[in-house]
Write an enzyme that holds these catalytic residues in place. Structure first.
Site, short mmCIF file in Angstrom:
data_model
loop_
_atom_site.label_atom_id
_atom_site.label_comp_id
_atom_site.label_asym_id
_atom_site.label_seq_id
_atom_site.Cartn_x
_atom_site.Cartn_y
_atom_site.Cartn_z
N ILE A 147 -9.17 4.02 -3.96
CA ILE A 147 -9.83 2.79 -4.40
C ILE A 147 -10.22 1.99 -3.16
O ILE A 147 -9.44 1.92 -2.19
CB ILE A 147 -8.86 1.94 -5.28
N SER A 157 0.62 5.90 -7.86
CA SER A 157 -0.49 6.45 -7.07
C SER A 157 -0.65 7.94 -7.35
O SER A 157 0.32 8.64 -7.67
CB SER A 157 -0.20 6.27 -5.57
N TYR A 194 5.61 7.41 1.17
CA TYR A 194 4.79 6.81 0.10
C TYR A 194 4.83 7.69 -1.16
O TYR A 194 4.99 7.19 -2.28
CB TYR A 194 3.36 6.67 0.63
P1 NAP Z 1 -3.45 -3.93 -0.22
O1 NAP Z 1 -4.86 -4.37 -0.21
O2 NAP Z 1 -2.80 -3.49 1.03
O3 NAP Z 1 -2.57 -5.09 -0.92
C1 NAP Z 1 -1.19 -4.90 -1.11
C2 NAP Z 1 -0.61 -6.19 -1.59
O4 NAP Z 1 0.81 -6.02 -1.78
C3 NAP Z 1 -0.78 -7.32 -0.59
O5 NAP Z 1 -1.16 -8.48 -1.29
C4 NAP Z 1 0.64 -7.49 -0.02
O6 NAP Z 1 0.96 -8.80 0.37
C5 NAP Z 1 1.47 -7.12 -1.21
N1 NAP Z 1 2.85 -6.79 -0.86
C6 NAP Z 1 3.30 -5.75 -0.12
N2 NAP Z 1 4.63 -5.79 -0.04
C7 NAP Z 1 5.03 -6.89 -0.75
C8 NAP Z 1 6.29 -7.46 -1.06
N3 NAP Z 1 7.44 -6.93 -0.62
N4 NAP Z 1 6.33 -8.57 -1.82
C9 NAP Z 1 5.19 -9.13 -2.29
N5 NAP Z 1 3.97 -8.63 -2.04
C10 NAP Z 1 3.89 -7.53 -1.26
O7 NAP Z 1 -3.25 -2.73 -1.24
P2 NAP Z 1 -4.07 -2.29 -2.53
O8 NAP Z 1 -4.96 -1.20 -2.15
O9 NAP Z 1 -4.60 -3.47 -3.24
O10 NAP Z 1 -2.87 -1.64 -3.37
C11 NAP Z 1 -2.23 -2.28 -4.46
C12 NAP Z 1 -1.29 -1.26 -5.10
O11 NAP Z 1 -2.05 -0.12 -5.52
C13 NAP Z 1 -0.22 -0.72 -4.15
O12 NAP Z 1 0.98 -0.55 -4.83
C14 NAP Z 1 -0.79 0.62 -3.71
O13 NAP Z 1 0.22 1.52 -3.32
C15 NAP Z 1 -1.49 1.05 -4.97
N6 NAP Z 1 -2.53 2.06 -4.78
C16 NAP Z 1 -3.62 1.76 -4.02
C17 NAP Z 1 -4.60 2.74 -3.85
C18 NAP Z 1 -5.85 2.52 -3.05
O14 NAP Z 1 -6.63 3.46 -2.90
N7 NAP Z 1 -6.12 1.33 -2.55
C19 NAP Z 1 -4.43 4.01 -4.43
C20 NAP Z 1 -3.30 4.25 -5.18
C21 NAP Z 1 -2.36 3.26 -5.35
P3 NAP Z 1 0.91 -9.28 1.91
O15 NAP Z 1 -0.53 -9.59 2.15
O16 NAP Z 1 1.75 -10.50 1.94
O17 NAP Z 1 1.44 -8.16 2.74
#
Ligand code: NAP
Length: 247
Positions: free
Chosen positions: A188, A142, A155
């Site tokens: 995002i 991130s 984080y």
């Molecule tokens: P999200 O919509 O909250 O989805 C996160 C996913 O991770 C969910 O499917 C969740 O599953 C899964 N997860 C969490 N802990 C887990 C575990 N221990 N084992 C298996 N699955 C697990 O988040 P997102 O925005 O798509 O983010 C995806 C990645 O991108 C993350 O690593 C996040 O830090 C990174 N990121 C996101 C952004 C942003 O702006 N959105 C920016 C920078 C980085 P459950 O539904 O079962 O909890």
């Protein structure tokens, strides 16, 4: 883009950025393994959506921060397909609080979910990929791991750790033709950012040179590039996909 491998495991891919990565990689003819921890209905729906456009997809339930469960999942994939060509460590959580109010368990739970899960995945995949003498791994870190953020010491530490760890794995994997890279998304549009206060969203919108939040597909295309043979001489890299917010 060319892919010499045939399958990929994406952690936390039943929704958000992970789901988009699964769709994009299925579009490049890879068999995608959709990992979920809860909500099997979302994983099943995504599998059906991918199959409906002629892609190959399977679902696999495990908690990515659980050593044995992650290792068993990779073994099951290799038993089924004869290889694990690619891994995307995408699973992640937030638990934001100012540091003065953050309990140690608020800190360690985010480290476990984001950083330890990524370590387990990289280590277990490297075991398999070393024997294959090829493989490529992308870790979703991130922008917060690069620049820090108030309210996100846990984080930021987890994501900064992922960036440094990816480079260390890149050194260890190189002799066996296994590449490790990370991507640092900016803001995002997903459930993770849906709940941000409007004033925080406005602040970022004003400061993003491209003038908008990113889309999950824009992360997914960058993942596809780094996994693919088109990036065959790239390892240990941290690719910013953030609309210019942090250069
Ligand atoms: P999200 O919509 O909250 O989805 C996160 C996913 O991770 C969910 O499917 C969740 O599953 C899964 N997860 C969490 N802990 C887990 C575990 N221990 N084992 C298996 N699955 C697990 O988040 P997102 O925005 O798509 O983010 C995806 C990645 O991108 C993350 O690593 C996040 O830090 C990174 N990121 C996101 C952004 C942003 O702006 N959105 C920016 C920078 C980085 P459950 O539904 O079962 O909890």
């Amino acid at each position: 883009m060319k892919f010499s491998g045939k399958n990929v495991l994406i952690t936390g891919s039943s929704r958000g950025i992970g789901a988009e990565i699964a769709k994009v990689l299925a579009g490049y003819k890879l068999k995608v393994w959709i990992n979920y921890r809860s909500k099997p209905e979302l994983a099943d729906a995504l599998q059906a959506e991918i199959q409906a456009f002629g892609g190959q997809a399977a679902t696999i339930c495990f908690d990515a921060s659980n050593d044995q469960a992650f290792s068993d999942a990779i073994s099951a994939i290799v038993d089924s397909d004869g290889e694990l060509a690619y891994l995307v460590n995408n699973a992640g959580i937030t638990n934001d609080k100012l540091a003065l109010r953050m309990k140690t368990e608020d800190f360690t739970s985010v480290i476990d979910a984001n950083l330890t899960s990524c370590f387990i995945g990289c280590r277990e995949a490297l075991k398999v990929m070393s024997k294959q003498r090829k493989g490529s791994i992308v870790n979703i870190a991130s922008i917060i791991g690069e620049r820090g953020n108030a309210g996100q010491t846990n984080y930021a530490a987890s994501k900064g750790g992922m960036i440094a760890m990816t480079k260390s794995f890149a050194y260890e994997g190189a002799a066996r033709n296994v590449r490790f890279n990370s991507i640092t998304p900016g803001f995002i549009q997903t459930e993770m950012t849906e709940h941000l206060k409007p004033e925080i969203k406005d602040y970022y919108l004003q400061n993003i040179p491209l003038g908008r939040l990113g889309e999950a597909k824009e992360i997914a295309e960058a993942v596809a590039f780094l996994l693919s043979d088109s990036a065959s001489y790239i390892t240990g890299e941290t690719l910013k996909v953030n609309g210019g917010l942090y250069m």
